[in-house]
Design an enzyme around this catalytic site. Structure first.
Site, PDB file in Angstrom:
ATOM      1  N   LYS A  76      -1.709   4.978   8.583  1.00 28.23           N
ATOM      2  CA  LYS A  76      -0.911   5.063   7.345  1.00 28.23           C
ATOM      3  C   LYS A  76      -1.830   5.254   6.130  1.00 28.23           C
ATOM      4  O   LYS A  76      -1.614   6.121   5.292  1.00 28.23           O
ATOM      5  CB  LYS A  76      -0.076   3.785   7.183  1.00 28.23           C
ATOM      6  CG  LYS A  76       0.600   3.675   5.825  1.00 28.23           C
ATOM      7  CD  LYS A  76       1.202   2.305   5.548  1.00 28.23           C
ATOM      8  CE  LYS A  76       1.602   2.205   4.074  1.00 28.23           C
ATOM      9  NZ  LYS A  76       2.268   0.969   3.718  1.00 28.23           N
ATOM     10  N   LYS A 115      -7.812   1.400  -3.113  1.00 28.22           N
ATOM     11  CA  LYS A 115      -7.440   0.983  -1.750  1.00 28.22           C
ATOM     12  C   LYS A 115      -7.621   2.139  -0.751  1.00 28.22           C
ATOM     13  O   LYS A 115      -8.206   1.961   0.318  1.00 28.22           O
ATOM     14  CB  LYS A 115      -5.986   0.506  -1.758  1.00 28.22           C
ATOM     15  CG  LYS A 115      -5.360   0.280  -0.413  1.00 28.22           C
ATOM     16  CD  LYS A 115      -5.640  -1.066   0.152  1.00 28.22           C
ATOM     17  CE  LYS A 115      -5.129  -1.176   1.573  1.00 28.22           C
ATOM     18  NZ  LYS A 115      -5.482  -2.418   2.200  1.00 28.22           N
ATOM     19  N   THR A 142       0.872  -1.172   0.000  1.00 31.30           N
ATOM     20  CA  THR A 142       0.000   0.000   0.000  1.00 31.30           C
ATOM     21  C   THR A 142       0.908   1.221   0.000  1.00 31.30           C
ATOM     22  O   THR A 142       1.645   1.441   0.969  1.00 31.30           O
ATOM     23  CB  THR A 142      -0.897   0.023   1.252  1.00 31.30           C
ATOM     24  OG1 THR A 142      -1.642  -1.191   1.287  1.00 31.30           O
ATOM     25  CG2 THR A 142      -1.858   1.204   1.200  1.00 31.30           C
TER      26      THR A 142
HETATM   27  P1  NAD Z   1       6.135  -5.881   7.225  1.00 31.32           P
HETATM   28  O1  NAD Z   1       6.850  -4.741   7.857  1.00 31.32           O
HETATM   29  O2  NAD Z   1       5.834  -7.101   8.036  1.00 31.32           O
HETATM   30  O3  NAD Z   1       6.924  -6.376   5.920  1.00 31.32           O
HETATM   31  C1  NAD Z   1       7.669  -5.530   5.084  1.00 31.32           C
HETATM   32  C2  NAD Z   1       8.982  -6.237   4.796  1.00 31.32           C
HETATM   33  O4  NAD Z   1       9.731  -5.469   3.850  1.00 31.32           O
HETATM   34  C3  NAD Z   1       9.863  -6.426   6.029  1.00 31.32           C
HETATM   35  O5  NAD Z   1      10.124  -7.798   6.236  1.00 31.32           O
HETATM   36  C4  NAD Z   1      11.145  -5.637   5.696  1.00 31.32           C
HETATM   37  O6  NAD Z   1      12.319  -6.248   6.189  1.00 31.32           O
HETATM   38  C5  NAD Z   1      11.104  -5.658   4.191  1.00 31.32           C
HETATM   39  N1  NAD Z   1      11.912  -4.597   3.573  1.00 31.32           N
HETATM   40  C6  NAD Z   1      11.977  -3.293   3.918  1.00 31.32           C
HETATM   41  N2  NAD Z   1      12.827  -2.635   3.103  1.00 31.32           N
HETATM   42  C7  NAD Z   1      13.292  -3.560   2.212  1.00 31.32           C
HETATM   43  C8  NAD Z   1      14.194  -3.503   1.128  1.00 31.32           C
HETATM   44  N3  NAD Z   1      14.786  -2.359   0.771  1.00 31.32           N
HETATM   45  N4  NAD Z   1      14.458  -4.651   0.457  1.00 31.32           N
HETATM   46  C9  NAD Z   1      13.859  -5.816   0.806  1.00 31.32           C
HETATM   47  N5  NAD Z   1      12.998  -5.931   1.836  1.00 31.32           N
HETATM   48  C10 NAD Z   1      12.718  -4.813   2.516  1.00 31.32           C
HETATM   49  O7  NAD Z   1       4.782  -5.251   6.625  1.00 31.32           O
HETATM   50  P2  NAD Z   1       3.487  -6.050   6.113  1.00 31.32           P
HETATM   51  O8  NAD Z   1       2.482  -6.083   7.203  1.00 31.32           O
HETATM   52  O9  NAD Z   1       3.920  -7.300   5.430  1.00 31.32           O
HETATM   53  O10 NAD Z   1       2.939  -5.005   5.029  1.00 31.32           O
HETATM   54  C11 NAD Z   1       3.501  -4.877   3.742  1.00 31.32           C
HETATM   55  C12 NAD Z   1       2.621  -3.943   2.930  1.00 31.32           C
HETATM   56  O11 NAD Z   1       1.298  -4.478   2.872  1.00 31.32           O
HETATM   57  C13 NAD Z   1       2.505  -2.543   3.503  1.00 31.32           C
HETATM   58  O12 NAD Z   1       2.545  -1.621   2.441  1.00 31.32           O
HETATM   59  C14 NAD Z   1       1.160  -2.562   4.202  1.00 31.32           C
HETATM   60  O13 NAD Z   1       0.567  -1.274   4.270  1.00 31.32           O
HETATM   61  C15 NAD Z   1       0.383  -3.485   3.287  1.00 31.32           C
HETATM   62  N6  NAD Z   1      -0.764  -4.148   3.938  1.00 31.32           N
HETATM   63  C16 NAD Z   1      -0.621  -4.728   5.176  1.00 31.32           C
HETATM   64  C17 NAD Z   1      -1.700  -5.362   5.762  1.00 31.32           C
HETATM   65  C18 NAD Z   1      -1.573  -6.008   7.118  1.00 31.32           C
HETATM   66  O14 NAD Z   1      -2.613  -6.341   7.720  1.00 31.32           O
HETATM   67  N7  NAD Z   1      -0.364  -6.237   7.629  1.00 31.32           N
HETATM   68  C19 NAD Z   1      -2.936  -5.410   5.098  1.00 31.32           C
HETATM   69  C20 NAD Z   1      -3.041  -4.848   3.823  1.00 31.32           C
HETATM   70  C21 NAD Z   1      -1.936  -4.214   3.262  1.00 31.32           C
END
Ligand code: NAD
Length: 290
Positions: free
Chosen positions: A237, A162, A87
């Site tokens: 966010k 979204k 997102t």
């Molecule tokens: P998260 O923080 O668990 O995962 C993100 C991952 O990206 C981490 O493991 C981090 O180490 C990795 N990362 C960061 N910088 C990086 C880079 N330069 N290279 C490689 N890896 C890198 O977050 P999440 O909950 O998995 O969410 C991910 C996305 O999904 C976000 O944009 C969030 O808004 C969206 N989202 C989350 C949810 C939810 O319920 N968690 C629901 C819908 C959408």
């Protein structure tokens, strides 16, 4: 299919695992998170992307997406598709799509709803912006990771859908919580309130499917001491992204703006961080108008 998967966190980890389980060859990369079972670990983002027909990213925000995209696009083969499921702001989604297209790649913005539970169960909903051809290439993967993928339009349309959805959700949850707190003060029983509203014109997903009052309606985070669920800081966010987008196109969104302020103080000045976004209800209880 040969797939590169970058960002193996709470969402990306189970999504990549489901693709591998379905028989695809998945190479993954994350700065910190471990590689799930069945996913081959690459040493760099570019390494995960090289030779892949589809590269999927699932990253925290637009700035990180832009930097990862700048690294992986040159490593991708012409005709491959870069599909971002994070997102992020609409501007970053469009900038990354432009970069990818200039390099002869397909590009999709495909944010999801359904949370970690949906990612694990393979029941996410994808909202997708980009070309018909790129959508057709990735559709079989959306079918594995989710239950529905809606092609919303050109680049950025998925992110637009979204943030509009989540702006409605944030404002609706806030008013549902304040209505319960008002009902308390008026001496109206919460269960009666639920019975009426859930079958009247005030009904909503927040009330009917995710009731913020414990012990009422279907099982929800309220019944688990407001453990997320959908954390208040993630709602903040998304609300901020909605306000950033509204500002960029000069749209008047007073309810979205107020919901953003409310979640900002809940997360940043009160005890909302780490709690479910429906924990606004205990916040309202006991407060007065001042
Ligand atoms: P998260 O923080 O668990 O995962 C993100 C991952 O990206 C981490 O493991 C981090 O180490 C990795 N990362 C960061 N910088 C990086 C880079 N330069 N290279 C490689 N890896 C890198 O977050 P999440 O909950 O998995 O969410 C991910 C996305 O999904 C976000 O944009 C969030 O808004 C969206 N989202 C989350 C949810 C939810 O319920 N968690 C629901 C819908 C959408």
């Amino acid at each position: 299919m040969k797939i590169g998967f970058i960002g193996l966190g709470n969402m990306g980890g189970p999504m990549a695992a489901n693709l591998a389980k379905a028989g695809h060859e998945v190479q993954g990369f994350d700065l910190a998170a471990p590689c799930p079972d069945g996913v081959r670990k690459a040493d760099t983002a570019a390494g995960a992307a090289s030779g892949a027909e589809v590269v999927i990213t699932m990253l925290p925000n637009g700035a990180i997406l832009r930097s990862v995209a700048a690294e992986v696009i040159p490593a991708m083969a012409p005709g491959a598709v870069l599909c971002d499921c994070s997102t992020v702001d609409v501007d970053s989604a469009r900038a990354v799509a432009d970069l990818a297209q200039a390099a002869g790649l397909g590009a999709l913005d495909a944010p999801v709803s359904g949370g970690v539970g949906g990612a694990t169960a393979g029941t996410l909903t994808f909202m997708v912006g980009g070309s018909d051809a790129a959508f057709a290439t990735v559709q079989p993967l959306f079918d594995i990771m989710g239950q529905k993928a809606v092609h919303c339009g050109a680049a950025g349309a998925g992110q637009a859908a979204k943030i509009c959805n989540n702006m409605i959700l944030g404002a609706t949850m806030a008013v549902t919580c304040e209505a319960f707190a008002l009902a308390d003060k008026l001496g109206l029983d919460r269960a009666r309130m639920f019975d009426v509203v859930s079958t009247s014109s005030g009904y909503s997903w927040s009330m009917n499917a995710y009731c913020p009052a414990p012990g009422i309606g279907p099982q929800s985070p309220a019944d688990n001491d407001y453990k997320p669920g959908f954390a208040a800081e993630l709602m903040l966010k998304d609300l901020r992204l909605s306000q950033q987008a509204a500002e960029a196109v000069d749209a008047d969104t007073p309810m979205g703006a107020r919901a953003t302020e409310l979640y900002a103080s809940f997360v940043e000045a009160e005890d909302g961080k780490g709690r479910d976004f429906s924990a606004l209800l205990p916040r309202f209880v006991g407060r007065g108008r001042g």
